[in-house]
Write an enzyme that holds these catalytic residues in place. Structure first.
Site, PDB file in Angstrom:
ATOM      1  N   GLY A 296       0.812  -1.155   0.007  1.00  0.00           N
ATOM      2  CA  GLY A 296       0.114  -0.103  -0.049  1.00  0.00           C
ATOM      3  C   GLY A 296       0.618   1.171  -0.119  1.00  0.00           C
ATOM      4  O   GLY A 296       2.037   1.221   0.150  1.00  0.00           O
TER       5      GLY A 296
ATOM      6  N   GLY B  59       0.502  -0.994   6.242  1.00  0.00           N
ATOM      7  CA  GLY B  59      -0.445   0.082   6.404  1.00  0.00           C
ATOM      8  C   GLY B  59      -1.830  -0.677   6.830  1.00  0.00           C
ATOM      9  O   GLY B  59      -1.842  -1.672   7.037  1.00  0.00           O
ATOM     10  N   ALA B  60      -2.896   0.115   6.818  1.00  0.00           N
ATOM     11  CA  ALA B  60      -4.259  -0.241   7.084  1.00  0.00           C
ATOM     12  C   ALA B  60      -5.252   0.774   6.445  1.00  0.00           C
ATOM     13  O   ALA B  60      -4.880   1.682   6.092  1.00  0.00           O
ATOM     14  CB  ALA B  60      -4.244  -0.300   8.613  1.00  0.00           C
ATOM     15  N   ASP B  61      -6.299   0.090   6.232  1.00  0.00           N
ATOM     16  CA  ASP B  61      -7.305   1.012   5.677  1.00  0.00           C
ATOM     17  C   ASP B  61      -8.185   1.744   6.903  1.00  0.00           C
ATOM     18  O   ASP B  61      -8.816   2.695   6.792  1.00  0.00           O
ATOM     19  CB  ASP B  61      -8.252   0.259   4.581  1.00  0.00           C
ATOM     20  CG  ASP B  61      -7.315  -0.451   3.548  1.00  0.00           C
ATOM     21  OD1 ASP B  61      -6.999   0.547   2.835  1.00  0.00           O
ATOM     22  OD2 ASP B  61      -7.512  -1.555   3.440  1.00  0.00           O
TER      23      ASP B  61
ATOM     24  N   LYS C 126      -8.037  -4.042   6.505  1.00  0.00           N
ATOM     25  CA  LYS C 126      -6.742  -4.251   5.504  1.00  0.00           C
ATOM     26  C   LYS C 126      -7.570  -5.029   4.195  1.00  0.00           C
ATOM     27  O   LYS C 126      -8.428  -5.581   4.310  1.00  0.00           O
ATOM     28  CB  LYS C 126      -5.693  -4.821   6.001  1.00  0.00           C
ATOM     29  CG  LYS C 126      -4.902  -4.117   7.298  1.00  0.00           C
ATOM     30  CD  LYS C 126      -3.615  -4.728   7.661  1.00  0.00           C
ATOM     31  CE  LYS C 126      -2.874  -5.140   6.457  1.00  0.00           C
ATOM     32  NZ  LYS C 126      -2.381  -4.085   5.988  1.00  0.00           N
TER      33      LYS C 126
ATOM     34  N   GLU D 139      -0.641 -10.372   3.631  1.00  0.00           N
ATOM     35  CA  GLU D 139      -0.524  -9.634   4.679  1.00  0.00           C
ATOM     36  C   GLU D 139      -0.751 -10.210   6.097  1.00  0.00           C
ATOM     37  O   GLU D 139      -0.070 -10.155   6.965  1.00  0.00           O
ATOM     38  CB  GLU D 139      -1.215  -8.284   4.534  1.00  0.00           C
ATOM     39  CG  GLU D 139      -0.856  -7.493   3.484  1.00  0.00           C
ATOM     40  CD  GLU D 139      -1.844  -6.247   3.373  1.00  0.00           C
ATOM     41  OE1 GLU D 139      -1.403  -5.365   2.728  1.00  0.00           O
ATOM     42  OE2 GLU D 139      -2.891  -6.449   3.360  1.00  0.00           O
TER      43      GLU D 139
ATOM     44  N   LYS E 192      -7.245   7.401   8.760  1.00  0.00           N
ATOM     45  CA  LYS E 192      -7.659   5.904   9.027  1.00  0.00           C
ATOM     46  C   LYS E 192      -8.132   5.510  10.405  1.00  0.00           C
ATOM     47  O   LYS E 192      -8.508   4.499  10.357  1.00  0.00           O
ATOM     48  CB  LYS E 192      -6.331   5.304   8.497  1.00  0.00           C
ATOM     49  CG  LYS E 192      -5.921   5.366   7.052  1.00  0.00           C
ATOM     50  CD  LYS E 192      -6.779   5.343   5.921  1.00  0.00           C
ATOM     51  CE  LYS E 192      -6.328   5.488   4.590  1.00  0.00           C
ATOM     52  NZ  LYS E 192      -5.084   4.982   4.282  1.00  0.00           N
TER      53      LYS E 192
END
EC number: 5.3.1.6
Length: 232
Positions: free
Chosen positions: A29, A84-86, A96, A105, A123
């Site tokens: 990401g 990362g993360a959503d 994610k 992941e 986020k």
């Protein structure tokens, strides 16, 4: 400070947790890519790491920038994963998979002693679900699997559109050859229950709920980066 600058701030803070000689899971990401760029600068200066990428896209960037890579079979136990993360909630539950790499992941994160999540402050949410939940599914029996997901959602009082993710030339296909259904539930009050129910569906390969996996979240905003720690 714009969004990219915040991602860089989060990546810089995460890099401080990486020690010379570490076996490192490397996420996927836009925020993870900023981390890769910073890591590559340290590697060029003699810093030693061995990385395991969570996607082909991440692998290509690492090769391009000179970050040494191994497969997870070669390094089955990792010291740290940075990804990362959503979405991130206060308990460090995550959504994610926006980049389509959720299965790898999750496998890499589970093989790691610790996972650090890096994100900009947009986020951070009170409750997961505003971002559509990616659900990785086997192409075989796709309609049946979709119906099973709808039944799970109904049992848990969730509703919303289930969309088969598309790419430029048809259905999006993950690195593992699967498809992704994006579930727009709007709000997920019990992420643990949903995770358990989705795991019980044979056609569901994996889903984007990461629960009890992140040890730290580094959240960057205009004032800089702050660290959230998991309470468990």
């Amino acid at each position: 400070m714009d969004a990219r600058e915040m991602k860089i701030k989060a990546a810089e803070a995460a890099l401080a947790h990486v020690e010379d000689g570490m076996r490192l899971g490397i996420g996927t990401g836009s925020t993870a890519e900023e981390f890769v760029r910073l890591l590559a600068e340290k590697v060029a200066g003699g810093f030693r790491v061995e990385g395991v990428p969570t996607s082909e896209r991440t692998a290509r960037l690492c090769v391009e920038l000179g970050v040494p890579l191994k497969s997870l079979d070669e390094l089955p136990a990792l010291d740290l994963t940075v990804d990362g993360a959503d979405e991130v909630d206060p308990a460090l539950r995550l959504i994610k998979g926006g980049g389509g790499a959720l299965l790898r992941e999750k496998i890499v994160a589970a093989a790691s002693e610790r996972m650090i999540v890096i994100a900009d402050e947009s986020k951070l949410v009170d409750t997961l679900g505003a971002y559509a939940l990616p659900i990785e599914v086997n192409p075989f029996g796709l309609v049946s699997t979709r119906i099973a997901i709808e039944k799970v959602a109904a049992r848990l009082g969730l509703s919303g559109e289930l969309s088969l993710r598309q790419s430029g030339d048809g259905e999006f296909t993950t690195d593992g050859g699967h498809h992704i259904i994006d579930a727009s539930f709007g709000r997920i009050p019990d992420a643990e229950a949903l995770s358990s129910e989705l795991n019980s569906i044979p056609g569901v390969v994996e889903h984007g709920l990461f629960i009890n996996m992140a040890a730290l979240a580094i959240i960057a905003g205009p004032a800089g980066a702050r660290t959230l720690q998991a309470n468990r």
